[in-house]
Design a protein around this motif. Structure first.
Motif, PDB file in Angstrom:
ATOM      1  N   LEU A 187       7.174   6.956  12.867  1.00 16.79           N
ATOM      2  CA  LEU A 187       7.799   7.948  11.903  1.00 16.79           C
ATOM      3  C   LEU A 187       6.517   8.203  10.737  1.00 16.79           C
ATOM      4  O   LEU A 187       6.078   7.247  10.418  1.00 16.79           O
ATOM      5  CB  LEU A 187       8.803   7.189  11.084  1.00 16.79           C
ATOM      6  CG  LEU A 187       9.275   7.898   9.867  1.00 16.79           C
ATOM      7  CD1 LEU A 187       9.903   9.135  10.163  1.00 16.79           C
ATOM      8  CD2 LEU A 187      10.415   6.780   9.134  1.00 16.79           C
ATOM      9  N   ASP A 188       6.076   9.373  10.842  1.00 21.23           N
ATOM     10  CA  ASP A 188       4.953   9.705   9.841  1.00 21.23           C
ATOM     11  C   ASP A 188       5.587  10.318   8.452  1.00 21.23           C
ATOM     12  O   ASP A 188       6.158  11.344   8.540  1.00 21.23           O
ATOM     13  CB  ASP A 188       3.955  10.630  10.542  1.00 21.23           C
ATOM     14  CG  ASP A 188       2.838  10.798   9.760  1.00 21.23           C
ATOM     15  OD1 ASP A 188       2.660  10.296   8.550  1.00 21.23           O
ATOM     16  OD2 ASP A 188       1.794  11.060  10.297  1.00 21.23           O
ATOM     17  N   LEU A 189       5.638   9.326   7.413  1.00 23.80           N
ATOM     18  CA  LEU A 189       5.836   9.875   6.058  1.00 23.80           C
ATOM     19  C   LEU A 189       4.620   9.916   5.309  1.00 23.80           C
ATOM     20  O   LEU A 189       4.783  10.150   3.785  1.00 23.80           O
ATOM     21  CB  LEU A 189       6.852   8.908   5.547  1.00 23.80           C
ATOM     22  CG  LEU A 189       8.279   8.762   6.245  1.00 23.80           C
ATOM     23  CD1 LEU A 189       8.895   7.697   5.642  1.00 23.80           C
ATOM     24  CD2 LEU A 189       9.165  10.075   5.800  1.00 23.80           C
ATOM     25  N   SER A 190       3.338   9.898   5.806  1.00 26.85           N
ATOM     26  CA  SER A 190       2.180  10.169   4.813  1.00 26.85           C
ATOM     27  C   SER A 190       2.026  11.418   4.212  1.00 26.85           C
ATOM     28  O   SER A 190       2.531  12.436   4.685  1.00 26.85           O
ATOM     29  CB  SER A 190       0.954   9.715   5.939  1.00 26.85           C
ATOM     30  OG  SER A 190       0.757  10.845   6.575  1.00 26.85           O
ATOM     31  N   SER A 191       1.153  11.387   2.994  1.00 23.61           N
ATOM     32  CA  SER A 191       1.046  12.544   2.227  1.00 23.61           C
ATOM     33  C   SER A 191       2.116  13.360   1.841  1.00 23.61           C
ATOM     34  O   SER A 191       2.635  14.279   2.069  1.00 23.61           O
ATOM     35  CB  SER A 191       0.162  13.609   2.896  1.00 23.61           C
ATOM     36  OG  SER A 191      -0.885  12.888   3.562  1.00 23.61           O
ATOM     37  N   ASN A 192       3.220  12.408   1.000  1.00 21.39           N
ATOM     38  CA  ASN A 192       4.447  13.225   0.375  1.00 21.39           C
ATOM     39  C   ASN A 192       4.403  12.659  -1.162  1.00 21.39           C
ATOM     40  O   ASN A 192       3.389  12.422  -1.475  1.00 21.39           O
ATOM     41  CB  ASN A 192       5.642  12.430   1.196  1.00 21.39           C
ATOM     42  CG  ASN A 192       5.821  13.433   2.590  1.00 21.39           C
ATOM     43  OD1 ASN A 192       6.427  14.574   2.207  1.00 21.39           O
ATOM     44  ND2 ASN A 192       5.591  12.830   3.580  1.00 21.39           N
ATOM     45  N   LYS A 193       5.408  12.548  -1.683  1.00 17.11           N
ATOM     46  CA  LYS A 193       5.943  12.070  -3.075  1.00 17.11           C
ATOM     47  C   LYS A 193       6.608  11.003  -3.209  1.00 17.11           C
ATOM     48  O   LYS A 193       7.221  10.935  -4.264  1.00 17.11           O
ATOM     49  CB  LYS A 193       6.164  13.616  -3.862  1.00 17.11           C
ATOM     50  CG  LYS A 193       5.449  14.857  -3.800  1.00 17.11           C
ATOM     51  CD  LYS A 193       4.441  15.086  -5.051  1.00 17.11           C
ATOM     52  CE  LYS A 193       3.476  16.186  -4.513  1.00 17.11           C
ATOM     53  NZ  LYS A 193       4.032  17.336  -4.450  1.00 17.11           N
ATOM     54  N   LEU A 194       6.291  10.085  -2.214  1.00 20.31           N
ATOM     55  CA  LEU A 194       7.207   9.015  -2.543  1.00 20.31           C
ATOM     56  C   LEU A 194       6.902   7.993  -3.578  1.00 20.31           C
ATOM     57  O   LEU A 194       5.702   7.684  -3.444  1.00 20.31           O
ATOM     58  CB  LEU A 194       7.501   8.390  -0.995  1.00 20.31           C
ATOM     59  CG  LEU A 194       8.065   9.180   0.067  1.00 20.31           C
ATOM     60  CD1 LEU A 194       8.149   8.543   1.370  1.00 20.31           C
ATOM     61  CD2 LEU A 194       9.732   9.645  -0.397  1.00 20.31           C
ATOM     62  N   GLY A 195       7.716   7.486  -4.343  1.00 18.61           N
ATOM     63  CA  GLY A 195       7.167   6.554  -5.467  1.00 18.61           C
ATOM     64  C   GLY A 195       8.102   5.066  -5.101  1.00 18.61           C
ATOM     65  O   GLY A 195       7.616   4.165  -5.464  1.00 18.61           O
ATOM     66  N   ASN A 196       9.344   5.345  -4.868  1.00 15.14           N
ATOM     67  CA  ASN A 196      10.208   4.213  -4.568  1.00 15.14           C
ATOM     68  C   ASN A 196      10.492   3.833  -3.178  1.00 15.14           C
ATOM     69  O   ASN A 196      10.720   4.826  -2.480  1.00 15.14           O
ATOM     70  CB  ASN A 196      11.575   4.485  -5.413  1.00 15.14           C
ATOM     71  CG  ASN A 196      11.363   4.754  -6.887  1.00 15.14           C
ATOM     72  OD1 ASN A 196      10.535   4.141  -7.410  1.00 15.14           O
ATOM     73  ND2 ASN A 196      11.821   5.738  -7.311  1.00 15.14           N
ATOM     74  N   LEU A 197      10.455   2.509  -2.780  1.00 14.19           N
ATOM     75  CA  LEU A 197      10.931   2.142  -1.519  1.00 14.19           C
ATOM     76  C   LEU A 197      12.332   1.955  -1.587  1.00 14.19           C
ATOM     77  O   LEU A 197      13.041   1.136  -2.408  1.00 14.19           O
ATOM     78  CB  LEU A 197      10.009   0.805  -1.163  1.00 14.19           C
ATOM     79  CG  LEU A 197      10.118   0.463   0.124  1.00 14.19           C
ATOM     80  CD1 LEU A 197       9.186   1.479   1.010  1.00 14.19           C
ATOM     81  CD2 LEU A 197       9.304  -0.801   0.440  1.00 14.19           C
ATOM     82  N   THR A 198      13.220   2.655  -0.698  1.00 16.15           N
ATOM     83  CA  THR A 198      14.576   2.613  -0.454  1.00 16.15           C
ATOM     84  C   THR A 198      14.971   1.919   0.953  1.00 16.15           C
ATOM     85  O   THR A 198      14.973   2.689   1.929  1.00 16.15           O
ATOM     86  CB  THR A 198      15.233   3.891  -0.901  1.00 16.15           C
ATOM     87  OG1 THR A 198      14.612   4.805   0.043  1.00 16.15           O
ATOM     88  CG2 THR A 198      15.199   4.283  -2.059  1.00 16.15           C
ATOM     89  N   PRO A 199      15.107   0.630   0.954  1.00 17.19           N
ATOM     90  CA  PRO A 199      15.726   0.037   2.275  1.00 17.19           C
ATOM     91  C   PRO A 199      16.827   0.579   2.664  1.00 17.19           C
ATOM     92  O   PRO A 199      16.845   0.854   4.156  1.00 17.19           O
ATOM     93  CB  PRO A 199      16.135  -1.415   1.806  1.00 17.19           C
ATOM     94  CG  PRO A 199      15.366  -1.568   0.411  1.00 17.19           C
ATOM     95  CD  PRO A 199      15.297  -0.571  -0.206  1.00 17.19           C
ATOM     96  N   ASP A 200      17.595   0.976   2.123  1.00  8.53           N
ATOM     97  CA  ASP A 200      18.973   1.927   2.521  1.00  8.53           C
ATOM     98  C   ASP A 200      18.342   2.875   3.516  1.00  8.53           C
ATOM     99  O   ASP A 200      19.277   3.455   4.420  1.00  8.53           O
ATOM    100  CB  ASP A 200      19.905   2.324   1.776  1.00  8.53           C
ATOM    101  CG  ASP A 200      20.549   1.228   0.774  1.00  8.53           C
ATOM    102  OD1 ASP A 200      20.325  -0.116   1.135  1.00  8.53           O
ATOM    103  OD2 ASP A 200      20.963   1.350  -0.203  1.00  8.53           O
ATOM    104  N   ALA A 201      17.298   3.567   3.003  1.00  2.00           N
ATOM    105  CA  ALA A 201      16.974   4.949   4.058  1.00  2.00           C
ATOM    106  C   ALA A 201      16.670   4.380   5.295  1.00  2.00           C
ATOM    107  O   ALA A 201      16.585   5.129   6.109  1.00  2.00           O
ATOM    108  CB  ALA A 201      15.996   5.874   3.048  1.00  2.00           C
ATOM    109  N   PHE A 202      15.999   3.227   5.523  1.00  2.00           N
ATOM    110  CA  PHE A 202      15.400   2.954   6.663  1.00  2.00           C
ATOM    111  C   PHE A 202      16.148   1.961   7.454  1.00  2.00           C
ATOM    112  O   PHE A 202      15.857   1.305   8.405  1.00  2.00           O
ATOM    113  CB  PHE A 202      14.014   2.108   6.455  1.00  2.00           C
ATOM    114  CG  PHE A 202      12.977   2.881   5.952  1.00  2.00           C
ATOM    115  CD1 PHE A 202      12.507   3.919   6.516  1.00  2.00           C
ATOM    116  CD2 PHE A 202      12.734   2.647   4.354  1.00  2.00           C
ATOM    117  CE1 PHE A 202      11.551   4.940   5.669  1.00  2.00           C
ATOM    118  CE2 PHE A 202      11.814   3.684   3.651  1.00  2.00           C
ATOM    119  CZ  PHE A 202      11.063   4.428   4.520  1.00  2.00           C
TER     120      PHE A 202
END
Ligand code: NAG
Ligand code: NAG
Length: 259
Positions: free
Chosen positions: A117-132
């Motif tokens: 899963l490539d989520l690199s180069s985005n605007k993510l600031g918070n890690l949300t365990p529920d998403a994964f």
């Protein structure tokens, strides 16, 4: 000549029209609109929707797709169940978008198949365990403005992704700021505890509450003693007003109890 040619041309036109309709219909059922699909010899379907200025994730990706490329688009969020039904998906590229949020269950249904899963180069600031949830894939989380705080520290152990993926969480900002974790991969700085400040605040709150209770108990005690003293004094005065000797002996005993 013209009289003979006309029906032939008409027939050819009609023929190509039928062919085109067939082709478009075929494309609509086997590939996502505007995307480019290929099928490898091993039977894996690849859907390429890169660089299409997409703001939403296409909902018509065929369910036998093994690779989806959605990089270089304008996606801002991954909604719940965005890829539900793609039970054969092995690789998902969402890099170079504007993703600032991943909703709970964003990758639901991909747990048993997804490997990268490539989520690199985005605007993510918070890690949300529920998403994964349920996802054990290797993820590329680099090049995002991660905000390292106590929440992020507590979220890390709850993320199911392949553990090495979390080394991509490089702190862009932090809270508290002075801790100096900016520019560091949070997982690789094990001495840093971003929850210390919060624990300290909790301790102070606890102390204040305890002090409050203590003050209340003391005030009550003081009030209780005062009220009793008042009672005792009134009782004494009453006794003094009695002329008998017996009263006097009672008076002295009362005084001793008060004292
Ligand atoms: C894909 O969807 C079709 C029709 O809904 C279904 O028959 C088929 O079993 C599905 N394939 C997979 C791999 O889920
Ligand atoms: C993760 O993404 C970055 C930027 O998109 C890239 O340079 C890097 O090679 C990727 N890392 C891995 C392990 O694929």
């Amino acid at each position: 000549f013209g009289e003979i040619k006309q029906p032939v041309v008409m027939c050819l036109l009609l023929h190509s029209l039928v062919l085109m309709t067939f082709c478009f219909h075929h494309a609509a059922t086997s590939c996502s609109k505007n995307c480019y699909c290929t099928e490898s010899e091993s039977g894996g379907k690849t859907v390429r929707c890169s660089n299409l200025q997409l703001t939403e994730i296409p909902q018509d990706i065929p369910n036998d797709t093994r690779r989806v490329y959605l990089d270089f688009n304008l996606l801002t969020t991954v909604p719940t169940n965005a890829f539900a039904g793609l039970t054969q998906l092995v690789e998902l590229d969402l890099s170079h978008n504007e993703l600032s949020e991943l909703e709970p269950g964003a990758f639901r249904g991909l747990g048993s198949s997804l490997q990268f899963l490539d989520l690199s180069s985005n605007k993510l600031g918070n890690l949300t365990p529920d998403a994964f949830e349920g996802l054990r894939a290797r993820a590329n989380l680099t090049n995002n403005p991660w905000h390292c705080n106590c929440n992020l520290q507590m979220a890390m152990p709850r993320v199911d992704l392949e553990p090495a993926s979390l080394t991509g969480v490089v702190c862009h900002t932090s809270e508290p700021e002075k801790i100096g974790v900016e520019g560091l991969a949070f997982l690789l700085a094990p001495d840093i505890d971003l929850c210390v400040e919060m624990k300290r605040t909790t301790d102070v709150a606890m102390l204040v509450v305890m002090f409050g209770w203590f003050t209340m108990v003391i005030s009550y005690l003081v009030y209780y003693v005062r009220a009793n003293q008042e009672d005792a004094r009134r009782h004494l005065e009453y006794l003094k007003s009695l002329p008998s000797r017996q009263g006097k002996s009672e008076e002295s005993s009362t005084i001793s109890t008060v004292v």
